[in-house]
Design an enzyme around this catalytic site. Structure first.
Site, PDB file in Angstrom:
ATOM      1  N   SER A 172       0.150  35.148  -2.440  1.00 42.35           N
ATOM      2  CA  SER A 172       0.489  36.569  -2.380  1.00 42.35           C
ATOM      3  C   SER A 172       0.444  37.188  -3.784  1.00 42.35           C
ATOM      4  CB  SER A 172       1.860  36.742  -1.717  1.00 42.35           C
ATOM      5  OG  SER A 172       2.104  38.104  -1.404  1.00 42.35           O
ATOM      6  N   ASP A 268      -4.712  39.512   7.245  1.00 42.12           N
ATOM      7  CA  ASP A 268      -3.540  39.128   6.458  1.00 42.12           C
ATOM      8  C   ASP A 268      -2.330  39.944   6.918  1.00 42.12           C
ATOM      9  OD1 ASP A 268      -1.683  39.697   4.024  1.00 42.12           O
ATOM     10  OD2 ASP A 268      -2.769  37.889   3.457  1.00 42.12           O
ATOM     11  N   HIS A 335      -0.094  34.894   6.314  1.00 36.36           N
ATOM     12  CA  HIS A 335      -0.004  35.282   4.907  1.00 36.36           C
ATOM     13  C   HIS A 335       0.543  34.079   4.149  1.00 36.36           C
ATOM     14  CE1 HIS A 335       0.339  37.979   1.480  1.00 36.36           C
ATOM     15  NE2 HIS A 335       1.599  37.619   1.296  1.00 36.36           N
TER      16      HIS A 335
END
Length: 397
Positions: A172, A268, A335
């Site tokens: 991330s 995502d 994610h």
């Protein structure tokens, strides 16, 4: 009547399994960084967790950067300042290492015996900020770039200066860190070392939300301005574009010289929730249920998500065809997939071309074979682990 004994046994077995799939690693504080001004938002020392390599992996290094979003103004940075994403004083003293950080060959065949590092995230700028002044009222420190330099220096003195193989990675906001600092990381290591970069869920794209607004572009520009990040973004980008745009990988990855691999879901879940359908673009909450569970999405919402996938794949085309830039782009609603054991390497992990993420990354790193695979459109991949969120999970930008 419920048999509590059976439920307790089941819970015990689940906990045992989770414990077996992860090891716990203590925290290290970089205390000498404070005198250099390399500090978290609250002025505390930066930190990381290091699990030492062994055997043939003793001179190999995997440096993984923690994710956790960003703060784009004084208000949101103050909101982080007194938690683990703004202060090392609030961080857990030990954390679980699983997936790509696992120290057991059965769970992490190619990197289990490397020196594995998890760098904690406490600056809110993907380690790019550097403002000298500290407001006397807020006492906020915007020093992410200094934190990156101080942590790297500490790791070099602990043996990384002798690295034969090395990877900078992250999930991330940490995945974005590994992109933005990819060439900088390579320059720190011996000339003969094999050094590469890995971004997990860090390929954030610049596109319009469901209301037609370029919300994420404004948000990223605010981050860069708040933290004074411009001077620490790749000059190959900032010489051509406004600094805020240089927070988006699509505008700079073609200029990265170091080999880099991208693991990303085309749908995502963070980007669907915060780029395609952020709360400001959906004031009546029509997307709320869909964002929690893709199975709740209406046909119209799925059509917009397919459009987002098209935009995402278009943003990837700047990578060209070089085998030095690998990719594993699945069609999962997910994610971050490299640090979770179930998605990194397990019998039921997501597959592309009959290959797990762990094998794809390792084959590419060791140059056993190149890997550049893009999945078919949702819902075609039965191996996906689609995330189901609780309403309180992942607050929106």
């Amino acid at each position: 009547m419920i048999d509590c004994t059976k439920w307790l046994c089941l819970l015990f077995c689940v906990l045992l399994l989770l414990k077996a799939e992860a090891s716990y690693v203590p925290i290290t504080f970089v205390q000498n960084a404070v005198t250099k001004g390399a500090v978290c938002l609250d002025g505390s020392a930066p930190a990381y967790h290091l699990d030492r390599g062994f055997g043939e992996g003793i001179n190999n290094w995997l440096v993984q950067f923690e994710g956790g979003g960003w703060c784009n103004n004084v208000t949101t940075c103050l909101g982080r300042k007194n938690g683990r994403l703004g202060s090392s004083k609030k961080m857990a003293k030990q954390i679980a290492f699983s997936g790509i950080l696992n120290n057991r060959r059965i769970f992490n065949p190619d990197f289990y015996n490397w020196n594995r590092v998890k760098v904690r995230y406490c600056d809110g700028s993907s380690f790019t900020g550097d403002k000298e002044e500290v407001n006397p009222t807020t006492q906020l420190h915007f020093r992410g770039a200094r934190v990156f330099a101080a942590v790297m220096q500490d790791l070099l003195t602990k043996g990384m200066k002798n690295a034969r193989n090395a990877i900078i990675s992250g999930c991330s906001a940490g995945g974005l860190t590994s992109i933005l600092h990819c060439d900088r990381f390579r320059a720190l290591l011996p000339a003969g070392a094999k050094a590469k970069c890995l971004s997990d869920a860090g390929y954030f794209i610049n596109t319009r939300d469901v209301s037609g607004t370029q919300h994420i572009e404004q948000f990223f520009s605010q981050i860069v301005a708040t933290h004074g990040s411009a001077k620490n973004l790749p000059p190959s980008c900032t010489s051509r574009l406004s600094p805020g745009l240089c927070f988006f990988p699509q505008y700079l990855v073609s200029q990265i010289k170091t080999p880099i691999f991208f693991v990303n879901a085309a749908y995502d879940s963070w980007q669907i929730k915060n780029i395609l359908a952020p709360g400001v673009a959906d004031p009546e909450g029509h997307w709320h249920s869909c964002k929690l569970d893709i199975n709740n999405c209406s046909p119209d919402q799925l059509e917009l998500m397919q459009g987002f996938r098209t935009q995402f794949l278009r943003a990837l085309t700047v990578l060209g065809n070089s085998p030095s830039k690998g990719m594993f782009i699945d069609s999962c609603y997910a994610h971050c997939q490299t640090e979770m054991q179930e998605t990194w390497f397990r019998t039921d992990s997501p597959l592309l071309n009959k290959t797990t993420i762990a094998k794809a990354v390792a084959d590419w790193f060791f140059e056993r074979k190149s890997f550049r695979q893009i999945d078919c459109a949702y819902p075609c991949n039965p191996s996906c682990h689609n995330r189901v969120f609780e309403p309180q999970d992942q607050p929106e930008v």
